[in-house]
Design a protein around this motif. Structure first.
Motif, PDB file in Angstrom:
ATOM      1  N   MET A  13       0.830  -1.199   0.000  1.00 52.76           N
ATOM      2  CA  MET A  13       0.000   0.000   0.000  1.00 52.76           C
ATOM      3  C   MET A  13       0.870   1.256   0.000  1.00 52.76           C
ATOM      4  O   MET A  13       0.596   2.224  -0.721  1.00 52.76           O
ATOM      5  CB  MET A  13      -0.939  -0.004   1.210  1.00 52.76           C
ATOM      6  N   GLU A  14       1.933   1.232   0.802  1.00 52.78           N
ATOM      7  CA  GLU A  14       2.830   2.384   0.869  1.00 52.78           C
ATOM      8  C   GLU A  14       3.525   2.601  -0.470  1.00 52.78           C
ATOM      9  O   GLU A  14       3.628   3.740  -0.952  1.00 52.78           O
ATOM     10  CB  GLU A  14       3.852   2.177   1.981  1.00 52.78           C
ATOM     11  N   ALA A  15       3.999   1.517  -1.079  1.00 51.05           N
ATOM     12  CA  ALA A  15       4.652   1.638  -2.384  1.00 51.05           C
ATOM     13  C   ALA A  15       3.684   2.205  -3.417  1.00 51.05           C
ATOM     14  O   ALA A  15       4.049   3.078  -4.225  1.00 51.05           O
ATOM     15  CB  ALA A  15       5.176   0.274  -2.836  1.00 51.05           C
ATOM     16  N   MET A  16       2.447   1.746  -3.398  1.00 53.98           N
ATOM     17  CA  MET A  16       1.439   2.246  -4.338  1.00 53.98           C
ATOM     18  C   MET A  16       1.170   3.728  -4.110  1.00 53.98           C
ATOM     19  O   MET A  16       0.992   4.492  -5.065  1.00 53.98           O
ATOM     20  CB  MET A  16       0.157   1.426  -4.222  1.00 53.98           C
ATOM     21  N   ALA A  17       1.124   4.134  -2.856  1.00 57.45           N
ATOM     22  CA  ALA A  17       0.895   5.550  -2.551  1.00 57.45           C
ATOM     23  C   ALA A  17       1.985   6.419  -3.155  1.00 57.45           C
ATOM     24  O   ALA A  17       1.737   7.572  -3.539  1.00 57.45           O
ATOM     25  CB  ALA A  17       0.819   5.760  -1.045  1.00 57.45           C
ATOM     26  N   TYR A  18       3.193   5.878  -3.244  1.00 61.34           N
ATOM     27  CA  TYR A  18       4.315   6.608  -3.831  1.00 61.34           C
ATOM     28  C   TYR A  18       4.388   6.453  -5.350  1.00 61.34           C
ATOM     29  O   TYR A  18       5.276   7.024  -5.986  1.00 61.34           O
ATOM     30  CB  TYR A  18       5.630   6.141  -3.212  1.00 61.34           C
ATOM     31  N   GLY A  19       3.476   5.676  -5.919  1.00 63.34           N
ATOM     32  CA  GLY A  19       3.528   5.454  -7.354  1.00 63.34           C
ATOM     33  C   GLY A  19       4.624   4.511  -7.779  1.00 63.34           C
ATOM     34  O   GLY A  19       5.026   4.501  -8.949  1.00 63.34           O
ATOM     35  N   LEU A  20       5.118   3.690  -6.843  1.00 65.22           N
ATOM     36  CA  LEU A  20       6.142   2.703  -7.169  1.00 65.22           C
ATOM     37  C   LEU A  20       5.479   1.405  -7.623  1.00 65.22           C
ATOM     38  O   LEU A  20       4.650   0.847  -6.898  1.00 65.22           O
ATOM     39  CB  LEU A  20       7.008   2.393  -5.950  1.00 65.22           C
ATOM     40  N   PRO A  21       5.814   0.888  -8.796  1.00 63.57           N
ATOM     41  CA  PRO A  21       5.300  -0.432  -9.183  1.00 63.57           C
ATOM     42  C   PRO A  21       5.986  -1.507  -8.356  1.00 63.57           C
ATOM     43  O   PRO A  21       7.165  -1.406  -8.036  1.00 63.57           O
ATOM     44  CB  PRO A  21       5.689  -0.535 -10.658  1.00 63.57           C
ATOM     45  N   THR A  22       5.229  -2.540  -8.011  1.00 60.64           N
ATOM     46  CA  THR A  22       5.720  -3.614  -7.152  1.00 60.64           C
ATOM     47  C   THR A  22       5.769  -4.924  -7.916  1.00 60.64           C
ATOM     48  O   THR A  22       4.868  -5.231  -8.700  1.00 60.64           O
ATOM     49  CB  THR A  22       4.804  -3.778  -5.923  1.00 60.64           C
ATOM     50  N   VAL A  23       6.815  -5.706  -7.685  1.00 66.32           N
ATOM     51  CA  VAL A  23       6.841  -7.104  -8.107  1.00 66.32           C
ATOM     52  C   VAL A  23       6.650  -7.933  -6.839  1.00 66.32           C
ATOM     53  O   VAL A  23       7.447  -7.831  -5.897  1.00 66.32           O
ATOM     54  CB  VAL A  23       8.166  -7.483  -8.798  1.00 66.32           C
ATOM     55  N   ALA A  24       5.562  -8.713  -6.790  1.00 63.55           N
ATOM     56  CA  ALA A  24       5.195  -9.417  -5.560  1.00 63.55           C
ATOM     57  C   ALA A  24       4.860 -10.867  -5.841  1.00 63.55           C
ATOM     58  O   ALA A  24       4.263 -11.194  -6.878  1.00 63.55           O
ATOM     59  CB  ALA A  24       3.992  -8.731  -4.899  1.00 63.55           C
ATOM     60  N   PHE A  25       5.231 -11.730  -4.897  1.00 58.82           N
ATOM     61  CA  PHE A  25       4.773 -13.110  -4.950  1.00 58.82           C
ATOM     62  C   PHE A  25       3.291 -13.165  -4.580  1.00 58.82           C
ATOM     63  O   PHE A  25       2.833 -12.469  -3.667  1.00 58.82           O
ATOM     64  CB  PHE A  25       5.566 -13.977  -3.977  1.00 58.82           C
ATOM     65  N   ASP A  26       2.554 -14.020  -5.268  1.00 62.42           N
ATOM     66  CA  ASP A  26       1.120 -14.186  -5.027  1.00 62.42           C
ATOM     67  C   ASP A  26       0.921 -15.102  -3.826  1.00 62.42           C
ATOM     68  O   ASP A  26       0.456 -16.231  -3.938  1.00 62.42           O
ATOM     69  CB  ASP A  26       0.466 -14.768  -6.282  1.00 62.42           C
ATOM     70  N   CYS A  27       1.248 -14.591  -2.639  1.00 58.51           N
ATOM     71  CA  CYS A  27       1.259 -15.417  -1.432  1.00 58.51           C
ATOM     72  C   CYS A  27       0.007 -15.276  -0.577  1.00 58.51           C
ATOM     73  O   CYS A  27      -0.111 -15.938   0.452  1.00 58.51           O
ATOM     74  CB  CYS A  27       2.499 -15.091  -0.600  1.00 58.51           C
TER      75      CYS A  27
END
Length: 372
Positions: A286-300
């Motif tokens: 959520m914090e990364a999204m607020a900063y407009g940073l794209p995230t690479v995340a495991f679907d955990c």
């Protein structure tokens, strides 16, 4: 605005380093700002202490003045633990009796929920929470304990509708969902030109930093002008540093230590990585999204897909544990600034639906519903 209430939030420890405790302090502050009288309660002192500030607008206290044993065998141990819990439960009962009509008790963690279940909650609305995915609970002792200690409460809240549905399919009839609020307000937005991949994680097995290091060893050497920065501390730090060196990586450049300056860490990056083995509704994403940073995340966990619409909004979702997939996702974003901007901007718009006011409105609506 709803009528003010007495709200008791019970956690394992009020001053522990961790996302759950940050959530507890955040919602305590938000509930207080709505005119409620909030008491944040810890069962025991912290194992790894964090300072959440002084002059807090809500009351905090701890039931026991020492750490309690988690596991043991034999009649003596069981009797000792029951006696300790009885002392804590009596103190909880005394606190609960101070509540005005309409009071609410929230057991924010399942272990803390054992103390709530042992206390006298007569006349109060009782809520239990699972701050992790259903699958994470199912693979641990927390599943059976949630079934025991939460079934008698007014509601058991998961973090997503998908997790609530899974609990319902498992036979719990009192389940609902409540997401985390987004508390972060960026001060400095990233340009997405900085050649830095960042993550802010506790350095422990469940956060998957070992898999991120493996992924970086695959893709990092192809992009020598890019850097991986890992902010955080934890029990696995020395082992992870050793792993980095074994992979031919410079651990002194990668590991940045603990930071309280999230703005500086995120605004100086262009990609966020979330390699976790387990999550609930990750505040880090959520914090990364607020900063407009794209995230690479495991679907955990369902919370990942609740936040990230794969390759549409927020970032790229990779099959859980797929290290080459994590490396490929990072590589795609490192190569393509336009993709970083598109996913980052869409994520920034999407995450606004979890604003503090909207989430506290949902809480107040739930309190009113359960009070009927």
């Amino acid at each position: 605005m709803a009528e003010p209430r007495d709200i008791f939030i019970v956690t394992n420890a009020v001053d522990e380093l961790g996302g759950l405790q940050q959530w507890a302090h955040d919602v305590s502050r938000l509930f207080t700002a709505r005119g409620n009288r909030v008491t944040l309660i810890g069962v025991e002192p912290a194992n790894v202490h964090r300072d959440y500030g002084s002059g807090l607008p809500y009351r905090t206290l701890t039931l026991h003045d020492h750490r309690l044993p988690r596991k043991g065998n034999g009649l003596f141990w069981r009797r000792r633990r029951a006696a300790q819990q009885a002392v804590g439960a009596r103190r909880l009962s005394e606190l609960f009796r101070e509540a005005r009509p309409g009071g609410v008790v929230i057991a924010a963690q399942i272990w803390a929920g054992e103390w709530v279940a042992a206390a006298d909650t007569t006349g109060l609305t009782t809520i239990g929470m699972s701050h992790e995915s259903f699958e994470a609970s199912k693979s641990s002792s927390r599943y059976n304990r949630a079934r025991i200690y939460y079934e008698g409460l007014d509601i058991h809240l998961a973090l997503t509708d998908a997790d609530a549905d899974a609990w319902a399919r498992a036979g719990m009839t009192n389940v609902g969902a409540m997401p985390n609020p987004l508390m972060t307000v960026p001060t400095t937005l990233p340009t997405l030109d900085e050649k830095t991949v960042v993550t802010l994680r506790r350095l422990s097995h469940d956060k998957g930093i070992d898999m991120l290091l493996e992924a970086w060893a695959l893709t990092g050497p192809q992009f020598p002008d890019w850097r991986l920065k890992i902010f955080g501390s934890g029990p696995d730090e020395e082992a992870l540093r050793a792993q980095a060196r074994e992979l031919g990586l410079d651990d002194t450049q990668i590991f940045q230590g603990q930071t309280d300056n999230i703005d500086a860490a995120l605004s100086a990056a262009s990609i966020y990585a979330l390699p976790s083995r387990e999550e609930g509704f990750p505040i880090a994403v959520m914090e990364a999204m607020a900063y407009g940073l794209p995230t690479v995340a495991f679907d955990c966990a369902p919370g990942i897909r609740e936040l990230i619409d794969d390759e549409v909004s927020g970032g790229i979702v990779v099959t859980a544990g797929n290290v080459p997939g994590m490396a490929t996702g990072l590589e795609r974003l490192m190569k393509d600034r336009d993709l970083r901007v598109r996913l980052g901007e869409a994520g920034q718009q999407s995450v606004r639906r979890f604003s503090p006011d909207s989430i506290i409105d949902r809480w107040e609506a739930l309190f009113a519903l359960l009070e009927r």
